[in-house]
Design an enzyme around this catalytic site. Sequence first.
Site, PDB file in Angstrom:
ATOM      1  N   PHE A   1       0.812  -1.231   0.000  1.00  0.00           N
ATOM      2  CA  PHE A   1       0.000   0.000   0.000  1.00  0.00           C
ATOM      3  C   PHE A   1       0.838   1.270   0.000  1.00  0.00           C
ATOM      4  O   PHE A   1       0.328   2.359   0.250  1.00  0.00           O
ATOM      5  CB  PHE A   1      -0.948  -0.004   1.211  1.00  0.00           C
ATOM      6  N   LEU A   2       2.155   1.138  -0.253  1.00  0.00           N
ATOM      7  CA  LEU A   2       2.995   2.350  -0.197  1.00  0.00           C
ATOM      8  C   LEU A   2       2.634   3.316  -1.320  1.00  0.00           C
ATOM      9  O   LEU A   2       2.126   2.924  -2.366  1.00  0.00           O
ATOM     10  CB  LEU A   2       4.480   1.991  -0.243  1.00  0.00           C
TER      11      LEU A   2
ATOM     12  N   CYS B   1      -0.674   3.329 -10.736  1.00  0.00           N
ATOM     13  CA  CYS B   1      -1.570   2.373 -10.081  1.00  0.00           C
ATOM     14  C   CYS B   1      -3.064   2.685 -10.165  1.00  0.00           C
ATOM     15  O   CYS B   1      -3.830   1.845 -10.633  1.00  0.00           O
ATOM     16  CB  CYS B   1      -1.121   2.180  -8.643  1.00  0.00           C
TER      17      CYS B   1
ATOM     18  N   LYS C   1       2.702  13.376  -9.286  1.00  0.00           N
ATOM     19  CA  LYS C   1       2.600  13.900  -7.924  1.00  0.00           C
ATOM     20  C   LYS C   1       4.001  14.362  -7.528  1.00  0.00           C
ATOM     21  O   LYS C   1       4.977  14.020  -8.224  1.00  0.00           O
ATOM     22  CB  LYS C   1       2.077  12.814  -6.966  1.00  0.00           C
TER      23      LYS C   1
HETATM   24  P1  NAD Z   1       8.347  -1.242 -11.639  1.00  0.00           P
HETATM   25  O1  NAD Z   1       7.992  -1.276 -13.074  1.00  0.00           O
HETATM   26  O2  NAD Z   1       8.953  -0.021 -11.043  1.00  0.00           O
HETATM   27  O3  NAD Z   1       9.337  -2.465 -11.300  1.00  0.00           O
HETATM   28  C1  NAD Z   1       9.128  -3.779 -11.710  1.00  0.00           C
HETATM   29  C2  NAD Z   1      10.503  -4.427 -11.887  1.00  0.00           C
HETATM   30  O4  NAD Z   1      10.339  -5.833 -12.102  1.00  0.00           O
HETATM   31  C3  NAD Z   1      11.285  -3.909 -13.091  1.00  0.00           C
HETATM   32  O5  NAD Z   1      12.540  -3.409 -12.651  1.00  0.00           O
HETATM   33  C4  NAD Z   1      11.451  -5.140 -13.996  1.00  0.00           C
HETATM   34  O6  NAD Z   1      12.687  -5.155 -14.684  1.00  0.00           O
HETATM   35  C5  NAD Z   1      11.374  -6.260 -12.983  1.00  0.00           C
HETATM   36  N1  NAD Z   1      11.027  -7.568 -13.546  1.00  0.00           N
HETATM   37  C6  NAD Z   1      10.036  -7.897 -14.413  1.00  0.00           C
HETATM   38  N2  NAD Z   1      10.062  -9.227 -14.684  1.00  0.00           N
HETATM   39  C7  NAD Z   1      11.083  -9.764 -13.966  1.00  0.00           C
HETATM   40  C8  NAD Z   1      11.599 -11.059 -13.812  1.00  0.00           C
HETATM   41  N3  NAD Z   1      11.090 -12.110 -14.462  1.00  0.00           N
HETATM   42  N4  NAD Z   1      12.659 -11.245 -13.000  1.00  0.00           N
HETATM   43  C9  NAD Z   1      13.211 -10.206 -12.339  1.00  0.00           C
HETATM   44  N5  NAD Z   1      12.757  -8.935 -12.440  1.00  0.00           N
HETATM   45  C10 NAD Z   1      11.699  -8.712 -13.235  1.00  0.00           C
HETATM   46  O7  NAD Z   1       7.002  -1.623 -10.868  1.00  0.00           O
HETATM   47  P2  NAD Z   1       6.507  -1.098  -9.435  1.00  0.00           P
HETATM   48  O8  NAD Z   1       6.002   0.294  -9.549  1.00  0.00           O
HETATM   49  O9  NAD Z   1       7.517  -1.447  -8.408  1.00  0.00           O
HETATM   50  O10 NAD Z   1       5.227  -2.033  -9.256  1.00  0.00           O
HETATM   51  C11 NAD Z   1       5.343  -3.416  -9.020  1.00  0.00           C
HETATM   52  C12 NAD Z   1       3.981  -3.951  -8.600  1.00  0.00           C
HETATM   53  O11 NAD Z   1       3.598  -3.379  -7.350  1.00  0.00           O
HETATM   54  C13 NAD Z   1       2.841  -3.629  -9.554  1.00  0.00           C
HETATM   55  O12 NAD Z   1       1.928  -4.692  -9.547  1.00  0.00           O
HETATM   56  C14 NAD Z   1       2.188  -2.390  -8.950  1.00  0.00           C
HETATM   57  O13 NAD Z   1       0.839  -2.262  -9.294  1.00  0.00           O
HETATM   58  C15 NAD Z   1       2.347  -2.677  -7.468  1.00  0.00           C
HETATM   59  N6  NAD Z   1       2.410  -1.496  -6.610  1.00  0.00           N
HETATM   60  C16 NAD Z   1       3.124  -0.405  -6.998  1.00  0.00           C
HETATM   61  C17 NAD Z   1       3.208   0.697  -6.143  1.00  0.00           C
HETATM   62  C18 NAD Z   1       3.936   1.951  -6.547  1.00  0.00           C
HETATM   63  O14 NAD Z   1       3.817   2.936  -5.832  1.00  0.00           O
HETATM   64  N7  NAD Z   1       4.674   1.983  -7.626  1.00  0.00           N
HETATM   65  C19 NAD Z   1       2.598   0.650  -4.877  1.00  0.00           C
HETATM   66  C20 NAD Z   1       1.903  -0.517  -4.501  1.00  0.00           C
HETATM   67  C21 NAD Z   1       1.826  -1.585  -5.380  1.00  0.00           C
HETATM   68  C1  UGA Z   2      -1.461   5.030  -4.663  1.00  0.00           C
HETATM   69  C2  UGA Z   2      -2.049   4.694  -3.275  1.00  0.00           C
HETATM   70  O1  UGA Z   2      -2.190   5.879  -2.508  1.00  0.00           O
HETATM   71  C3  UGA Z   2      -1.151   3.705  -2.539  1.00  0.00           C
HETATM   72  O2  UGA Z   2      -1.761   3.349  -1.297  1.00  0.00           O
HETATM   73  C4  UGA Z   2      -0.970   2.469  -3.407  1.00  0.00           C
HETATM   74  O3  UGA Z   2      -0.084   1.559  -2.791  1.00  0.00           O
HETATM   75  C5  UGA Z   2      -0.406   2.859  -4.747  1.00  0.00           C
HETATM   76  O4  UGA Z   2      -1.282   3.834  -5.387  1.00  0.00           O
HETATM   77  C6  UGA Z   2      -0.306   1.693  -5.657  1.00  0.00           C
HETATM   78  O5  UGA Z   2      -1.103   0.795  -5.590  1.00  0.00           O
HETATM   79  O6  UGA Z   2       0.626   1.726  -6.430  1.00  0.00           O
HETATM   80  P1  UGA Z   2       0.473   6.626  -5.563  1.00  0.00           P
HETATM   81  O7  UGA Z   2      -0.087   6.319  -6.904  1.00  0.00           O
HETATM   82  O8  UGA Z   2       1.935   6.509  -5.351  1.00  0.00           O
HETATM   83  O9  UGA Z   2      -0.214   5.681  -4.446  1.00  0.00           O
HETATM   84  O10 UGA Z   2       0.102   8.116  -5.176  1.00  0.00           O
HETATM   85  P2  UGA Z   2      -1.155   8.845  -4.486  1.00  0.00           P
HETATM   86  O11 UGA Z   2      -0.624   9.741  -3.450  1.00  0.00           O
HETATM   87  O12 UGA Z   2      -2.200   7.907  -4.083  1.00  0.00           O
HETATM   88  O13 UGA Z   2      -1.692   9.740  -5.684  1.00  0.00           O
HETATM   89  C7  UGA Z   2      -2.277   9.160  -6.843  1.00  0.00           C
HETATM   90  C8  UGA Z   2      -2.863  10.234  -7.724  1.00  0.00           C
HETATM   91  O14 UGA Z   2      -4.019  10.824  -7.116  1.00  0.00           O
HETATM   92  C9  UGA Z   2      -1.909  11.397  -7.997  1.00  0.00           C
HETATM   93  O15 UGA Z   2      -2.030  11.780  -9.347  1.00  0.00           O
HETATM   94  C10 UGA Z   2      -2.393  12.494  -7.068  1.00  0.00           C
HETATM   95  O16 UGA Z   2      -2.095  13.791  -7.523  1.00  0.00           O
HETATM   96  C11 UGA Z   2      -3.888  12.232  -7.088  1.00  0.00           C
HETATM   97  N1  UGA Z   2      -4.572  12.755  -5.882  1.00  0.00           N
HETATM   98  C12 UGA Z   2      -4.335  12.205  -4.665  1.00  0.00           C
HETATM   99  C13 UGA Z   2      -5.475  13.796  -6.029  1.00  0.00           C
HETATM  100  O17 UGA Z   2      -5.707  14.312  -7.142  1.00  0.00           O
HETATM  101  N2  UGA Z   2      -6.124  14.255  -4.905  1.00  0.00           N
HETATM  102  C14 UGA Z   2      -5.917  13.727  -3.671  1.00  0.00           C
HETATM  103  O18 UGA Z   2      -6.562  14.179  -2.702  1.00  0.00           O
HETATM  104  C15 UGA Z   2      -4.997  12.680  -3.546  1.00  0.00           C
END
Ligand code: NAD
Ligand code: UGA
Length: 438
Positions: free
Chosen positions: A153-154, A264, A325
């Site tokens: 959930f980060l 996301c 953001k």
């Molecule tokens: P990202 O694209 O930044 O990183 C994914 C990494 O996985 C890449 O570096 C890629 O090279 C690597 N990869 C892919 N296939 C691979 C394999 N077979 N072996 C080793 N490495 C491999 O993605 P992210 O933003 O970290 O997101 C990852 C997942 O977490 C997604 O499902 C996303 O929805 C979820 N998520 C993301 C966030 C966020 O804030 N970015 C927050 C919560 C959940």
């Molecule tokens: C979001 C969720 O907040 C995380 O809990 C979740 O883990 C993550 O998606 C994910 O699944 O990857 P993130 O996308 O990093 O995190 O950023 P947020 O702070 O949630 O903002 C998302 C978008 O909503 C941004 O474009 C932001 O500007 C917009 N936003 C957010 C608004 O327009 N208004 C608000 O009040 C809050």
Amino acid sequence: MRIAIIGSGYVGLVSGACFANFGHEIICVDKNKEKIKRLKNGEIPIYEPGLKTIVKENVASGRLIFMDNIQEAIQGVKAIFIAVGTPESRRGEGYADMKYVFGVAKEIAPLIKDYTVIIDKSTVPVGTADRVNEIISEINPQANFDVVSNPEFLREGSAIEDFERPDRIVVGANSEKSLEIMNEIYSPLNVSRNQIVAVDLRTAEMVKLISNAFLSIKIVFANEVADLAEKIHADGIKALIAMGMDGRIGEKFLHPGPGYGGSCFPKDTKSIEKTGQEAGAHLTLVEAAIKANSGRKAGMVRKIIEAMGEKISGKKIACLGLTFKPNTDDLRESPALVILPSLIEKGAQIRAYDPKGMEESKKIIKDIKYRNSSYEACEGADCLVIMTEWDEFRGLDLKKIKNLMKGNIIVDLRNIYYKKRKNVEDIGFEYIGVGFKE
Ligand code: NAD
Ligand code: UGA
């Protein structure tokens, strides 16, 4: 505990660094050799506040190492986290592309020897853990393992804080043994109270998607309230704050703006929408939110054009902020990527500045003149648009900006000057925000 994390992007790298900080022995793996090379050289491929320090400290202590070889990385580990990307498979279709998650399952299947917990941290459609289970069992019927779902959930920009102080840790597990291991992994966080919400696999997968969907709906609601307030001459910002003070509603995620972006919310809302449609249980609020959010960018273009007296062809617009953001260099699904090309198409000339997003933006939008500071971007501009609420934009010398600009219009899509709008107007600006019209 010795743990491998597969995928070293935002989630994998932050989780790996934080788990190492808890005292675990972490091997972060990525198939992107260049990324691993940079990480080994002490370079952090993404901008995330605090990440560099925590990675450096844990690499120095020997608790965090990087590898591009899965086979070597998973030797002797008790747990393997899958933290690879799950992007939309084809734009607009809504399905999450599961090839990376299933690809990892196929890769690790023949390598599993002693009991191992395979933990899915990527955001995935409900039923994915069951499928991972099947894939591994089909390839290696002798494998001794359990699959766990542990969604993350980060938020980008505050990822370390979110990871180290989570509201809850959701664990979907089908066996006591795997749940015990998850308790051990997260034990440093469970000092004052147990943060773990233990559920079954499918429920854990669902929690993640409905959380992102609900937050997206909140944002869309705030944006529509803002539009209404502008039409009826009420102060939408104050109205939303007062509404959110009701503990049942909550004041977070009610800031109106140019629409939600990022890697996301856009994909996860579409993913759960699809699941609902296929199951015959439509999530009509999610469907409406997706539609409203996609139209939001055009609404912002309209707002800018209107603020500029319907004349934008040949006009110079300074744009502060490009990322979706602040405190990230991530441009994925940033509203700027839709709004700016649309303004350019209508003849505007854009000068943009973003503290961390310009390198990536230069690869995507070529017809912009990128500047090295907010002040440089404002030189000769007819209008200033605030696209992202970076802290450094809050403290700008607006008198200096007024002198640098040709025009006097500020369109603040993030309401960063809302509280001091009288001062802004006294300097000589015409100030237009989101959600109020005096
Ligand atoms: P990202 O694209 O930044 O990183 C994914 C990494 O996985 C890449 O570096 C890629 O090279 C690597 N990869 C892919 N296939 C691979 C394999 N077979 N072996 C080793 N490495 C491999 O993605 P992210 O933003 O970290 O997101 C990852 C997942 O977490 C997604 O499902 C996303 O929805 C979820 N998520 C993301 C966030 C966020 O804030 N970015 C927050 C919560 C959940
Ligand atoms: C979001 C969720 O907040 C995380 O809990 C979740 O883990 C993550 O998606 C994910 O699944 O990857 P993130 O996308 O990093 O995190 O950023 P947020 O702070 O949630 O903002 C998302 C978008 O909503 C941004 O474009 C932001 O500007 C917009 N936003 C957010 C608004 O327009 N208004 C608000 O009040 C809050």
